[in-house]
Design an enzyme around this catalytic site. Sequence first.
Site, PDB file in Angstrom:
ATOM      1  N   ARG A  86       0.849  -1.184   0.000  1.00 53.85           N
ATOM      2  CA  ARG A  86       0.000   0.000   0.000  1.00 53.85           C
ATOM      3  C   ARG A  86       0.890   1.241   0.000  1.00 53.85           C
ATOM      4  NH1 ARG A  86      -2.667   3.071   4.834  1.00 53.85           N
ATOM      5  NH2 ARG A  86      -3.822   4.593   3.629  1.00 53.85           N
ATOM      6  N   HIS A 134      -3.235  10.955   0.962  1.00 54.41           N
ATOM      7  CA  HIS A 134      -2.704  10.713   2.303  1.00 54.41           C
ATOM      8  C   HIS A 134      -2.209  12.063   2.844  1.00 54.41           C
ATOM      9  CE1 HIS A 134      -1.060   7.336   5.022  1.00 54.41           C
ATOM     10  NE2 HIS A 134      -0.790   8.458   5.646  1.00 54.41           N
ATOM     11  N   GLU A 145      -7.509   8.068   6.454  1.00 48.99           N
ATOM     12  CA  GLU A 145      -7.816   8.650   7.762  1.00 48.99           C
ATOM     13  C   GLU A 145      -8.370  10.076   7.695  1.00 48.99           C
ATOM     14  OE1 GLU A 145      -4.486   8.322  10.422  1.00 48.99           O
ATOM     15  OE2 GLU A 145      -4.572   6.152  10.454  1.00 48.99           O
ATOM     16  N   ASN A 148      -7.288   1.269   9.688  1.00 49.71           N
ATOM     17  CA  ASN A 148      -6.020   1.554  10.363  1.00 49.71           C
ATOM     18  C   ASN A 148      -6.285   1.455  11.854  1.00 49.71           C
ATOM     19  OD1 ASN A 148      -5.048   2.155   7.854  1.00 49.71           O
ATOM     20  ND2 ASN A 148      -4.548   4.290   8.295  1.00 49.71           N
ATOM     21  N   TYR A 183      -4.464   1.440  15.724  1.00 49.73           N
ATOM     22  CA  TYR A 183      -3.276   1.597  16.575  1.00 49.73           C
ATOM     23  C   TYR A 183      -3.552   1.275  18.034  1.00 49.73           C
ATOM     24  CZ  TYR A 183      -0.714   3.118  12.555  1.00 49.73           C
ATOM     25  OH  TYR A 183      -0.098   3.119  11.343  1.00 49.73           O
ATOM     26  N   GLU A 219      -3.312  -0.339   7.995  1.00 50.50           N
ATOM     27  CA  GLU A 219      -2.169   0.053   8.828  1.00 50.50           C
ATOM     28  C   GLU A 219      -2.333  -0.544  10.215  1.00 50.50           C
ATOM     29  OE1 GLU A 219      -1.283   4.253   9.267  1.00 50.50           O
ATOM     30  OE2 GLU A 219      -1.723   4.607   7.145  1.00 50.50           O
TER      31      GLU A 219
HETATM   32  C1  FCB Z   1      -1.260   6.955  10.855  1.00 50.58           C
HETATM   33  C2  FCB Z   1      -0.911   7.576   9.517  1.00 50.58           C
HETATM   34  C3  FCB Z   1       0.416   7.120   8.976  1.00 50.58           C
HETATM   35  C4  FCB Z   1       1.467   6.966  10.065  1.00 50.58           C
HETATM   36  C5  FCB Z   1       0.936   6.186  11.237  1.00 50.58           C
HETATM   37  C6  FCB Z   1       1.937   5.971  12.334  1.00 50.58           C
HETATM   38  O1  FCB Z   1      -2.187   7.772  11.516  1.00 50.58           O
HETATM   39  O2  FCB Z   1      -1.896   7.269   8.552  1.00 50.58           O
HETATM   40  O3  FCB Z   1       0.803   7.995   7.955  1.00 50.58           O
HETATM   41  O4  FCB Z   1       1.976   8.180  10.404  1.00 50.58           O
HETATM   42  O5  FCB Z   1      -0.201   6.817  11.750  1.00 50.58           O
END
Ligand code: FCB
Length: 454
Positions: free
Chosen positions: A77, A121, A167, A293, A295, A362
């Site tokens: 990607r 992006h 995002e 995505n 985290y 992500e």
């Molecule tokens: C996300 C972003 C990516 C990167 C990660 C750590 O929010 O999409 O570009 O910075 O965090």
Amino acid sequence: MSYPHFPPNFLFGTATAAFQIEGSPAADGKGQSIWDVFTHTPGKIRTGENADTACDTYRDPQRDLALMSELGLNAYRFSIAWSRILPAGRGQVNQKGLDYYRRLVDLLLARNITPFITLFHWDTPQALQDLCGGFAGRDMAAYFADYAEIVVKVLGDRAKHWITLNEPWEHAAFGHLLGTHAPGHHNPFTYFRVAHHELLGHGLALERIRSIAPDARVGITLSLTPIYPATTNPRDIAASKVANQFFNDFFLDAIFKGRYPEPLWSRIGLARPRVLPGDLDLISRPMDFLGVNYYSREFARAAWYVPILGAWVDEALVNDQEQVINGAQYTNMGREVYAPAFYGTLMHLKNEYGNPRMYITENGASFTDKVENGQVHDALRVAFLESYLESAAQAIRDGVNLRGYFIWSLLDNFEWREGFDKRFGLVYVDHKTQQRIVKDSGRWVQDMIKNQPG
Ligand code: FCB
């Protein structure tokens, strides 16, 4: 060692973004983006660095592609820099920019790596920022669809997977509410306008791509951050619901249900963006997949003093150093490592949003890496990946329609406001020499892929 197992044809990839890796901000006729300007504005990047060289990928993409093959990855990607294609954001097309990405796609296909291309992006062409305020202006949605058309007309015969936006929450919130990302504004009115116009841009681009490339598979990438109540107090529980609507459901509901969520929408009051008849129909047209995505989770508590939300979401606890707090590991960006919440998010998408075809576009972690005798023993990142990938595998066994997983990131790259300080790569990069070292986590991924059944 036992590895998480995935179904046949599962895609294993890494994700990157143009601004974070390419460098060469003025090469071959590229126009400026808001991130070029922001990174050259004193005080905006914590380390004082800029991304003029970054991972130097624009000048030498082959080096990174060879690494992907070495690790056994079968998907990639990446994003296209809008201002390489249209230096002024619209109008005159820059053939050299298109040629770069066409070559990149061809090189990927020659290695049997499936491209997933993100069209936006966060790197708004500066010319469009000047013209209409970027996504703060409604016209931006139409400019975005025009740009998407130009790109897909040229690459759509060979690249089949398209992600409209990356995002939208982060671009709207960090860029226009908190001011920590380009273009650096602090305005709740602008925040909601940007969010709505981004979604509108997604809808228009989706329609446009379909009309010119009927076999294209099109989706959007959302960051999903489940918000848990900080305590069992009913007021905190109510606060977490509204916070979830702000972070997640605003985008999910618009796309999958064709409406903005209540009570958040009513509470926005005067800051509500203008929604014209037909907007939400366009935004909620069926997509081919959802990019997720993920985290970490966050915690919310009731806070009467926060306008609209009435909720406070605990900021990341720590910065700069990974640590263990109450038995939980945190990354050096203050994110808790807690894979069960990731599993919960995937199940939530299955149960509440019709189990769409999904890709993790992500997921990854930043820890402090040290080079020791030419190696990087990033045991914390290995443990992170083990637990998150196993949760994904479990979610698939429990019926979640997940088809691929892109780790953020292939390389240590320019982490926006954090500069090069925060490292997410499977591959270590010395940004002075551009030397690459595959970390232990990269080797773990390589072995995990090799050890898939069948
Ligand atoms: C996300 C972003 C990516 C990167 C990660 C750590 O929010 O999409 O570009 O910075 O965090």
